[in-house]
Design a protein around this motif. Structure first.
Motif, PDB file in Angstrom:
ATOM      1  N   LEU A 147       0.801  -1.225   0.000  1.00  0.00           N
ATOM      2  CA  LEU A 147       0.000   0.000   0.000  1.00  0.00           C
ATOM      3  C   LEU A 147       0.832   1.272   0.000  1.00  0.00           C
ATOM      4  CD1 LEU A 147      -2.669  -1.098   2.642  1.00  0.00           C
ATOM      5  CD2 LEU A 147      -2.737  -1.374   0.156  1.00  0.00           C
ATOM      6  N   LEU A 148       2.139   1.181  -0.240  1.00  0.00           N
ATOM      7  CA  LEU A 148       3.000   2.366  -0.170  1.00  0.00           C
ATOM      8  C   LEU A 148       4.010   2.323  -1.298  1.00  0.00           C
ATOM      9  CD1 LEU A 148       3.847   4.870   1.639  1.00  0.00           C
ATOM     10  CD2 LEU A 148       5.513   3.324   2.691  1.00  0.00           C
ATOM     11  N   ASP A 149       4.219   3.487  -1.968  1.00  0.00           N
ATOM     12  CA  ASP A 149       5.228   3.569  -3.027  1.00  0.00           C
ATOM     13  C   ASP A 149       5.656   5.014  -3.200  1.00  0.00           C
ATOM     14  OD1 ASP A 149       6.940   2.517  -4.924  1.00  0.00           O
ATOM     15  OD2 ASP A 149       5.517   2.781  -6.566  1.00  0.00           O
ATOM     16  N   TRP A 150       6.905   5.203  -3.623  1.00  0.00           N
ATOM     17  CA  TRP A 150       7.488   6.538  -3.803  1.00  0.00           C
ATOM     18  C   TRP A 150       7.925   6.661  -5.256  1.00  0.00           C
ATOM     19  CZ3 TRP A 150      10.413   8.774   0.941  1.00  0.00           C
ATOM     20  CH2 TRP A 150      10.503  10.170   0.834  1.00  0.00           C
ATOM     21  N   GLY A 151       7.315   7.598  -5.995  1.00  0.00           N
ATOM     22  CA  GLY A 151       7.557   7.730  -7.412  1.00  0.00           C
ATOM     23  C   GLY A 151       8.809   8.514  -7.743  1.00  0.00           C
ATOM     24  N   SER A 152       9.222   8.447  -9.011  1.00  0.00           N
ATOM     25  CA  SER A 152      10.437   9.130  -9.467  1.00  0.00           C
ATOM     26  C   SER A 152      10.289  10.644  -9.469  1.00  0.00           C
ATOM     27  CB  SER A 152      10.800   8.641 -10.871  1.00  0.00           C
ATOM     28  OG  SER A 152       9.728   8.881 -11.783  1.00  0.00           O
ATOM     29  N   SER A 157       2.842   7.831  -2.652  1.00  0.00           N
ATOM     30  CA  SER A 157       1.444   7.397  -2.692  1.00  0.00           C
ATOM     31  C   SER A 157       1.202   6.371  -1.601  1.00  0.00           C
ATOM     32  CB  SER A 157       1.108   6.786  -4.051  1.00  0.00           C
ATOM     33  OG  SER A 157       1.886   5.625  -4.289  1.00  0.00           O
ATOM     34  N   ILE A 158       0.042   6.491  -0.955  1.00  0.00           N
ATOM     35  CA  ILE A 158      -0.332   5.560   0.105  1.00  0.00           C
ATOM     36  C   ILE A 158      -1.836   5.332   0.046  1.00  0.00           C
ATOM     37  CG2 ILE A 158      -0.530   7.431   1.801  1.00  0.00           C
ATOM     38  CD1 ILE A 158       0.378   5.426   3.926  1.00  0.00           C
ATOM     39  N   ALA A 159      -2.232   4.081   0.193  1.00  0.00           N
ATOM     40  CA  ALA A 159      -3.643   3.721   0.183  1.00  0.00           C
ATOM     41  C   ALA A 159      -4.128   3.596   1.618  1.00  0.00           C
ATOM     42  CB  ALA A 159      -3.852   2.412  -0.565  1.00  0.00           C
ATOM     43  N   LEU A 160      -5.132   4.398   1.959  1.00  0.00           N
ATOM     44  CA  LEU A 160      -5.752   4.373   3.283  1.00  0.00           C
ATOM     45  C   LEU A 160      -7.211   3.999   3.120  1.00  0.00           C
ATOM     46  CD1 LEU A 160      -4.200   7.654   4.774  1.00  0.00           C
ATOM     47  CD2 LEU A 160      -3.335   5.310   4.948  1.00  0.00           C
ATOM     48  N   GLY A 161      -7.528   2.762   3.415  1.00  0.00           N
ATOM     49  CA  GLY A 161      -8.894   2.289   3.219  1.00  0.00           C
ATOM     50  C   GLY A 161      -9.260   2.233   1.756  1.00  0.00           C
ATOM     51  N   ASN A 162     -10.257   3.018   1.369  1.00  0.00           N
ATOM     52  CA  ASN A 162     -10.736   3.049  -0.025  1.00  0.00           C
ATOM     53  C   ASN A 162     -10.177   4.214  -0.827  1.00  0.00           C
ATOM     54  OD1 ASN A 162     -12.272   0.840   0.687  1.00  0.00           O
ATOM     55  ND2 ASN A 162     -14.217   1.926   0.744  1.00  0.00           N
ATOM     56  N   THR A 163      -9.196   4.938  -0.282  1.00  0.00           N
ATOM     57  CA  THR A 163      -8.703   6.155  -0.926  1.00  0.00           C
ATOM     58  C   THR A 163      -7.187   6.097  -1.089  1.00  0.00           C
ATOM     59  OG1 THR A 163     -10.481   7.433   0.099  1.00  0.00           O
ATOM     60  CG2 THR A 163      -8.630   8.677  -0.789  1.00  0.00           C
TER      61      THR A 163
END
Length: 461
Positions: A147-152, A157-163
């Motif tokens: 649920l976590l990623d860091w773009g170039s 970006s992080i997913a919290l529940g449905n968002t």
């Protein structure tokens, strides 16, 4: 931030913010505690030093002078004074002349005020590891998700529940990318494309959505590859690889209408880890069946059968989610096992040999390599919920980072390779400057900025 933006949950012990990705502030001590002082630590503002000095000197002298001493006490006092005070050399004295001090580093440095200090060559000092904490309410505490990623483009970006939320590391701003309904959600995985603008979002209903973060526009939805939730994603240029609870691994070419180009079948349970090698030739997959598979694209395409893996590793005794390809040795893969395994293993993917295995003592949730040093960072669950920085290949602990109160499920690395973000079941997102100081990066050329899997996105239908 106003006090009304927080709500406290006494049962769970968590501090939740109504606005995600805002600074996590711990409650301060009540004012009454500060004004009452501490019974073991004197308060200088409430002390009368003049009276204290009088009571310790003049007041005691007057009291002693007014009191009458017996002849025996007076004789004892004179004897004691003559013994101790008339021959002070007997108090803490050497039996012989004390030795001369050694001519060491301190004497060389302090012998002259104008001399240039000279210090011996010492070990490299440990890096300062500052910490910053943001609130991450409704973060799903599920080991098998990503649920976590860091773009170039330096956007996390992080997913919290449905968002899905986006946090711009350059200015600290937060925005909402997308939200799904309860029938579709929760969100089970997120992964930035190599261009740092487009992002793939895996859903609980087996679909994968592709979004443009600059315009917050849904580009397309990938359907038909899986029959259950998609918990793992990995990009290889224009190919998006997806792993599902159904045990399937699907390569999707996002440039064409019929996006499913290859399907790998080897896992019997949920695929929770996917990582492409730096060359893009080999794919490592880990699953809840305790297995690791190495898939080679050239071998699969030449044999005509994508179901044939290159290597199958069965040494782990728990689910394998943590996978990390070494940046300085192309055929070196690190893997971490779950709660009943607790080991970090290293593999030579050319020969299929296990090079080393280290028991960490706790569940291994994620792994990251240092891009500039031979170091590996691991995040863990029960019981310490810590991050450990290891020196490779000796696997000596360089640092142990604590602060999370629940298992550290996800790790993401900044584009410069220095900062690491960690998200845990305690619903907090923490940042660690664990890999050193960033160097000046060369600006990307305009030509390279326009190259990516979505260059011709307008032709996707």
């Amino acid at each position: 931030m106003d006090a009304g933006s927080f709500s406290f949950s006494l049962s769970s012990g968590k501090v939740r913010s109504r606005r995600p990705l805002q600074e996590h502030i711990l409650p301060r001590n009540p004012p009454s505690r500060q004004t009452q002082g501490d019974r073991f630590i004197p308060d200088r503002s409430s002390m009368d030093f003049d009276m204290a000095h009088y009571l310790l000197t003049e007041g005691r002298k007057e009291k002693e002078n007014t009191s009458m001493c017996s002849p025996s006490k007076e004789a004892y006092r004179k004897c004691l004074a003559s013994t101790l005070l008339n021959n002070p050399t007997r108090i803490l004295a050497f039996k012989s002349k004390p030795p001369a001090p050694n001519q060491g580093i301190f004497n060389e440095v302090c012998s002259s005020d104008t001399a240039t200090p000279h210090f011996p060559k010492s070990a490299k000092p440990r890096r300062y590891i500052p910490q910053r904490t943001l609130d991450a309410p409704d973060l799903v505490d599920d080991y098998y998700l990503n649920l976590l990623d860091w773009g170039s483009n330096n956007v996390l970006s992080i997913a919290l529940g449905n968002t899905v939320y986006l946090w711009d590391a350059s200015d600290g701003s937060t925005s909402e990318l997308m939200t799904v309904d309860d029938e579709t959600g929760p969100i089970t995985s997120v992964r930035w494309a190599p261009d740092g603008r487009h992002i793939a979002v895996g859903l609980n209903n087996s679909e994968v959505q592709l979004w443009d973060s600059a315009t917050t526009r849904l580009l397309r939805t990938l359907r038909g590859g899986h029959r259950s939730r998609v918990g793992a994603l990995a990009w290889n240029n224009h190919v998006l690889t997806t792993g599902g609870m159904d045990g399937l691994i699907v390569n999707n070419d996002v440039r064409v209408r019929s996006h499913v180009v290859e399907t790998y079948r080897g896992h019997q349970q949920e695929v929770c880890g996917l990582k492409w090698s730096g060359s893009g030739q080999q794919l490592a997959s880990g699953g809840n069946d305790n297995l690791i598979h190495i898939w080679d694209r050239s071998t699969a395409m030449s044999s005509g059968g994508p179901n044939q893996w290159l290597h199958r590793f069965e040494e782990h005794t728990a689910a394998v989610k943590a996978l990390a390809w070494c940046p300085f040795q192309s055929n070196l893969l690190a893997s971490g096992g779950g709660g009943s395994d607790r080991c970090i293993k290293f593999w030579n993917t050319h020969t299929g040999a296990c090079l080393n295995s280290v028991d960490t003592g706790s569940q291994v949730c994620a792994l990251l390599w240092n891009k500039s040093e031979r170091e590996l960072l691991s995040s863990h669950g029960f019981t310490q919920n810590q991050l450990i920085l290891w020196k490779y290949p000796s696997m000596v602990k360089v640092a142990e980072l604590t602060g999370h109160t629940s298992r550290v499920l996800f790790l993401a690395q900044s584009p410069d390779g220095c900062t690491v973000a960690s998200a845990a079941g305690d619903e907090t997102l923490r940042f660690w400057n664990v890999f050193g100081t960033p160097e000046l990066l060369k600006p990307a050329s305009k030509a390279s900025a326009n190259v990516g899997p979505f260059t011709s996105v307008s032709r996707i239908r």
